[in-house]
Design an enzyme around this catalytic site. Sequence first.
Site, short mmCIF file in Angstrom:
data_model
loop_
_atom_site.label_atom_id
_atom_site.label_comp_id
_atom_site.label_asym_id
_atom_site.label_seq_id
_atom_site.Cartn_x
_atom_site.Cartn_y
_atom_site.Cartn_z
N PHE A 11 0.81 -1.21 0.00
CA PHE A 11 0.00 0.00 0.00
C PHE A 11 0.85 1.28 0.00
O PHE A 11 0.87 2.04 -0.98
CB PHE A 11 -0.95 -0.07 1.21
CG PHE A 11 -1.49 1.23 1.71
CD1 PHE A 11 -1.97 2.19 0.83
CD2 PHE A 11 -1.54 1.48 3.07
CE1 PHE A 11 -2.47 3.40 1.31
CE2 PHE A 11 -2.04 2.67 3.55
CZ PHE A 11 -2.51 3.63 2.67
N GLY A 36 1.41 -7.53 -0.50
CA GLY A 36 1.54 -6.65 -1.65
C GLY A 36 1.07 -7.31 -2.94
O GLY A 36 0.85 -8.53 -2.98
N TYR A 140 2.79 -5.33 18.22
CA TYR A 140 3.17 -4.54 17.04
C TYR A 140 3.93 -3.27 17.46
O TYR A 140 4.97 -2.94 16.89
CB TYR A 140 1.91 -4.17 16.25
CG TYR A 140 2.16 -3.15 15.16
CD1 TYR A 140 2.88 -3.48 14.01
CD2 TYR A 140 1.67 -1.85 15.29
CE1 TYR A 140 3.11 -2.54 13.04
CE2 TYR A 140 1.90 -0.91 14.31
CZ TYR A 140 2.62 -1.25 13.18
OH TYR A 140 2.86 -0.31 12.21
N ASN A 169 -2.36 7.21 11.54
CA ASN A 169 -3.15 6.21 10.79
C ASN A 169 -3.18 6.57 9.31
O ASN A 169 -3.89 7.49 8.89
CB ASN A 169 -4.58 6.16 11.34
CG ASN A 169 -4.62 5.61 12.76
OD1 ASN A 169 -4.23 6.31 13.70
ND2 ASN A 169 -5.06 4.39 12.92
#
Length: 304
Positions: A11, A36, A140, A169
């Site tokens: 992305f 991807g 994460y 974000n």
Amino acid sequence: MKILITGGAGFIGSNIVDFMIEKGYDVVVVDNLSSGKLEYVNKKAKFYKIDLTDEYLWQVFDNERLDLVIHEAAQVDIQKSIKDPVVDAKVNILGTINLLECCRKYNLKKIIYASSAAVYGDPLYLGLDERHRLEPVSFYGISKYTGESYLRIYSKLYGLKYTILRYSNVYGIRQDINGNTGVISSFIGKMLNGDRPIIFGDGNQTRDFVYVKDVVYANYLALYKGENQIINISTNNSTTINKLVEIINGIMDTNLKPIYLPARTSEIEQSYLNNIKAFEVLGWVPQYSLEQGLREMIDFYMLK
């Protein structure tokens, strides 16, 4: 200048690849295509299908004689990191170390590292600046912060220059609208199909949504600025999840009411990042409002 972009089929990475090629740079892409898409890789880029943890990653460096790395490849799903912390650590920590070893051995000039607001944890104040304490509440967040720590030590020991960009974000074109890569992409994916969006919690939680093209430009500026700096890339604004649904409904001329489910673990309630340092160090300010970015993203998927 020849630039390696990890995650360049993904992305954010594929958008960076396109921009760098437009600016005249030689671009090499490394991506294992786990998330991807090959169709997103610019035809003018040299592509290697290889995992960051692969012991033969060094061959890419040996073949290409690179100058700089933009490191976008990552496991980015917070909930997945909680369910499978081993995979998260393998990709985000061991993959980064393997990449840094290649940078060291081949004397690269600099690495630009995509970090995350998740390194901050629950905010002590808003907007969070780069001096805020780091206390991640997800694996994460821990893995992204660990990558930052390795970068700093590699810089001290071996002179590898870096710029760490802590994204808020990120949303935009080429984000997977059929997965769980972000609240905006999830909402758009459902609402384009006429389905009601799902909100975990009461929808009053806030996020700082930054458009992918603004993130791309921050990476471009970091090629020559921000040496050994940590910089937030954000809008310095917060939007509630309820407001987000309202805006998307307005753009799409729909009236799809959210489905509310219990809040998820390791989710921050309120968050937005201070972006003053990005302006002071990089000369960067976001150009896209939330509505502008959403319109472009929705148009992209409606035309597909």
